[in-house]
Design an enzyme around this catalytic site. Structure first.
Site, PDB file in Angstrom:
ATOM      1  CB  SER A  74      -1.118   0.331   0.703  1.00 52.27           C
ATOM      2  OG  SER A  74      -1.830   1.340   1.541  1.00 52.27           O
ATOM      3  CE1 TYR A 115      -3.700  -2.632   5.136  1.00 50.83           C
ATOM      4  CE2 TYR A 115      -3.720  -0.053   4.718  1.00 50.83           C
ATOM      5  CZ  TYR A 115      -3.967  -1.690   4.015  1.00 50.83           C
ATOM      6  OH  TYR A 115      -3.598  -1.843   3.150  1.00 50.83           O
TER       7      TYR A 115
HETATM    8  P1  NAP Z   1     -11.619  -6.418   0.513  1.00 53.76           P
HETATM    9  O1  NAP Z   1     -12.489  -5.587  -0.330  1.00 53.76           O
HETATM   10  O2  NAP Z   1     -11.606  -6.564   2.005  1.00 53.76           O
HETATM   11  O3  NAP Z   1     -10.916  -8.281   0.167  1.00 53.76           O
HETATM   12  C1  NAP Z   1     -10.418  -8.412   1.398  1.00 53.76           C
HETATM   13  C2  NAP Z   1      -9.773 -10.209   0.170  1.00 53.76           C
HETATM   14  O4  NAP Z   1      -8.746 -10.837   1.082  1.00 53.76           O
HETATM   15  C3  NAP Z   1     -10.745 -11.236   1.035  1.00 53.76           C
HETATM   16  O5  NAP Z   1     -10.802 -11.927  -0.802  1.00 53.76           O
HETATM   17  C4  NAP Z   1     -11.060 -11.646   2.131  1.00 53.76           C
HETATM   18  O6  NAP Z   1     -11.559 -13.197   1.597  1.00 53.76           O
HETATM   19  C5  NAP Z   1      -9.306 -11.798   1.832  1.00 53.76           C
HETATM   20  N1  NAP Z   1      -9.394 -12.731   3.345  1.00 53.76           N
HETATM   21  C6  NAP Z   1      -9.081 -11.757   3.969  1.00 53.76           C
HETATM   22  N2  NAP Z   1      -8.040 -12.755   5.324  1.00 53.76           N
HETATM   23  C7  NAP Z   1      -7.855 -13.376   4.654  1.00 53.76           C
HETATM   24  C8  NAP Z   1      -6.685 -14.596   5.041  1.00 53.76           C
HETATM   25  N3  NAP Z   1      -7.278 -14.989   6.101  1.00 53.76           N
HETATM   26  N4  NAP Z   1      -6.614 -16.459   4.416  1.00 53.76           N
HETATM   27  C9  NAP Z   1      -6.991 -15.563   3.006  1.00 53.76           C
HETATM   28  N5  NAP Z   1      -8.289 -14.832   2.563  1.00 53.76           N
HETATM   29  C10 NAP Z   1      -8.452 -13.115   3.247  1.00 53.76           C
HETATM   30  O7  NAP Z   1      -9.916  -6.135   0.759  1.00 53.76           O
HETATM   31  P2  NAP Z   1      -9.336  -5.083  -1.204  1.00 53.76           P
HETATM   32  O8  NAP Z   1      -9.063  -3.744  -0.760  1.00 53.76           O
HETATM   33  O9  NAP Z   1      -9.782  -5.231  -1.743  1.00 53.76           O
HETATM   34  O10 NAP Z   1      -7.446  -4.930  -0.480  1.00 53.76           O
HETATM   35  C11 NAP Z   1      -7.063  -6.520  -1.184  1.00 53.76           C
HETATM   36  C12 NAP Z   1      -5.369  -6.308  -1.076  1.00 53.76           C
HETATM   37  O11 NAP Z   1      -5.272  -4.545  -1.519  1.00 53.76           O
HETATM   38  C13 NAP Z   1      -5.020  -5.509   1.324  1.00 53.76           C
HETATM   39  O12 NAP Z   1      -3.457  -6.156   1.227  1.00 53.76           O
HETATM   40  C14 NAP Z   1      -4.713  -4.497   1.374  1.00 53.76           C
HETATM   41  O13 NAP Z   1      -4.575  -4.268   2.404  1.00 53.76           O
HETATM   42  C15 NAP Z   1      -4.432  -3.667  -0.392  1.00 53.76           C
HETATM   43  N6  NAP Z   1      -4.817  -2.597  -0.487  1.00 53.76           N
HETATM   44  C16 NAP Z   1      -6.314  -1.990  -0.396  1.00 53.76           C
HETATM   45  C17 NAP Z   1      -6.496  -1.138  -0.861  1.00 53.76           C
HETATM   46  C18 NAP Z   1      -7.505  -0.035  -1.491  1.00 53.76           C
HETATM   47  O14 NAP Z   1      -7.775   0.961  -1.546  1.00 53.76           O
HETATM   48  N7  NAP Z   1      -8.806  -1.081  -0.815  1.00 53.76           N
HETATM   49  C19 NAP Z   1      -5.158   0.260  -0.539  1.00 53.76           C
HETATM   50  C20 NAP Z   1      -3.915  -0.089  -0.630  1.00 53.76           C
HETATM   51  C21 NAP Z   1      -3.892  -1.532  -0.464  1.00 53.76           C
HETATM   52  P3  NAP Z   1     -12.789 -13.697   2.533  1.00 53.76           P
HETATM   53  O15 NAP Z   1     -14.076 -12.435   2.197  1.00 53.76           O
HETATM   54  O16 NAP Z   1     -13.391 -15.110   2.282  1.00 53.76           O
HETATM   55  O17 NAP Z   1     -12.528 -13.075   4.386  1.00 53.76           O
END
Ligand code: NAP
Length: 251
Positions: free
Chosen positions: A143, A156
């Site tokens: 991130s 985080y």
């Molecule tokens: P999200 O919408 O909350 O989706 C999270 C995903 O991770 C879901 O598929 C969830 O599966 C899975 N997950 C959570 N805990 C897990 C575990 N213990 N084992 C396996 N799978 C797990 O998140 P997102 O916004 O797409 O973020 C994805 C990645 O991008 C993360 O690493 C986040 O830190 C990073 N990121 C996001 C943003 C943003 O603005 N969205 C910005 C920078 C970085 P289940 O639903 O089955 O739990």
């Protein structure tokens, strides 16, 4: 040189929602066979698999909690049994919580470090075993806050800084095995994870975040997917240990 990933096998952790969905879909569009990993959202993961196969791709959903070594070992074994040798691992599964520094709890620390950092470590260690002798590509989703921390996301930010350093450090050790390790640094992407934090589509908070982006829009999950495809492809064979910002110029 091209971005064709035909006959490549990719595991995308946390691909039942959000950014992982965009990554899985773009890898499939480039020709890879894709594992859509999830922790608990089976129906979401199966819907993603359905969308990929309806589009002519090959995908399978596999449940595994990335913070548990036995789950991760099984994830790789089932992938190998279904699709053969694994070429690409995208460590995307991650959790984020918002709290002041003083109110940050031990539970939140362990949850974020177990899933974001330990999950990245043990999945990558398992990938290295499967890449042995032929090389591979590991892409960690970090991130922008790993470099430019914001208020109320100390734990985080620290977890993602650890992911970025795991990326750089492991790339040095794994280079001689022809394993490349890179990290992608998204800014804000409007996913289920953000909605769970109460950041709704037309909210003032989201508009404020968009206003900080030089390109004037938020990236989409498929934008991250396109970068994953590039980093996994023959066009990126000399790129390792890098952190690539995909925030659109977020200030
Ligand atoms: P999200 O919408 O909350 O989706 C999270 C995903 O991770 C879901 O598929 C969830 O599966 C899975 N997950 C959570 N805990 C897990 C575990 N213990 N084992 C396996 N799978 C797990 O998140 P997102 O916004 O797409 O973020 C994805 C990645 O991008 C993360 O690493 C986040 O830190 C990073 N990121 C996001 C943003 C943003 O603005 N969205 C910005 C920078 C970085 P289940 O639903 O089955 O739990």
């Amino acid at each position: 040189m091209n971005k064709d990933l035909t006959n490549k096998v990719a595991i995308v952790t946390g691909a039942s929602k959000g950014i992982g969905v965009g990554i899985a879909k773009q890898l499939s569009t480039a020709g890879a066979k894709v594992i859509v990993n999830y922790a608990s959202s089976k129906a979401d993961a199966e819907r993603v698999v359905g969308e990929i196969t309806a589009n002519g791709g090959t995908a399978m959903a596999i449940q595994a909690d990335v913070s548990k070594a036995t789950d991760v070992k099984r994830l790789f074994e089932e992938t190998n049994n279904a699709f053969g040798n694994i070429d690409i691992l995208v460590n995307n599964a991650g959790v984020f919580e918002v709290a002041s520094y003083e109110a940050s709890t031990e539970d939140a620390f362990h949850r974020m470090f177990n899933i974001n950092v330990l999950g990245t470590l043990i999945a990558s260690q398992e990938a290295v075993k499967h890449f042995e002798g032929k090389g591979g590509s590991i892409i960690n989703i970090s991130s922008v806050v790993s470099k430019n921390p914001e208020p109320f996301v100390s734990l985080y930010s620290a977890s993602k800084a650890a992911v970025s350093m795991l990326t750089k450090a492991s790339s040095q050790e794994l280079g001689p095995k022809n394993i490349r390790v890179n990290s992608i640094l998204p800014g804000t992407i409007h996913t289920e994870g953000l909605i769970n934090l109460g950041i709704e589509k037309d909210s003032d908070m989201l508009k404020g975040l968009v206003a900080r982006v030089a390109l004037g829009r938020l990236a989409k999950p498929t934008d991250v997917g396109d970068l994953v495809v590039f980093l996994s492809s023959d066009e990126a064979t000399m790129i390792t240990g890098q952190e690539i910002d995909i925030s659109g110029g977020m200030r």
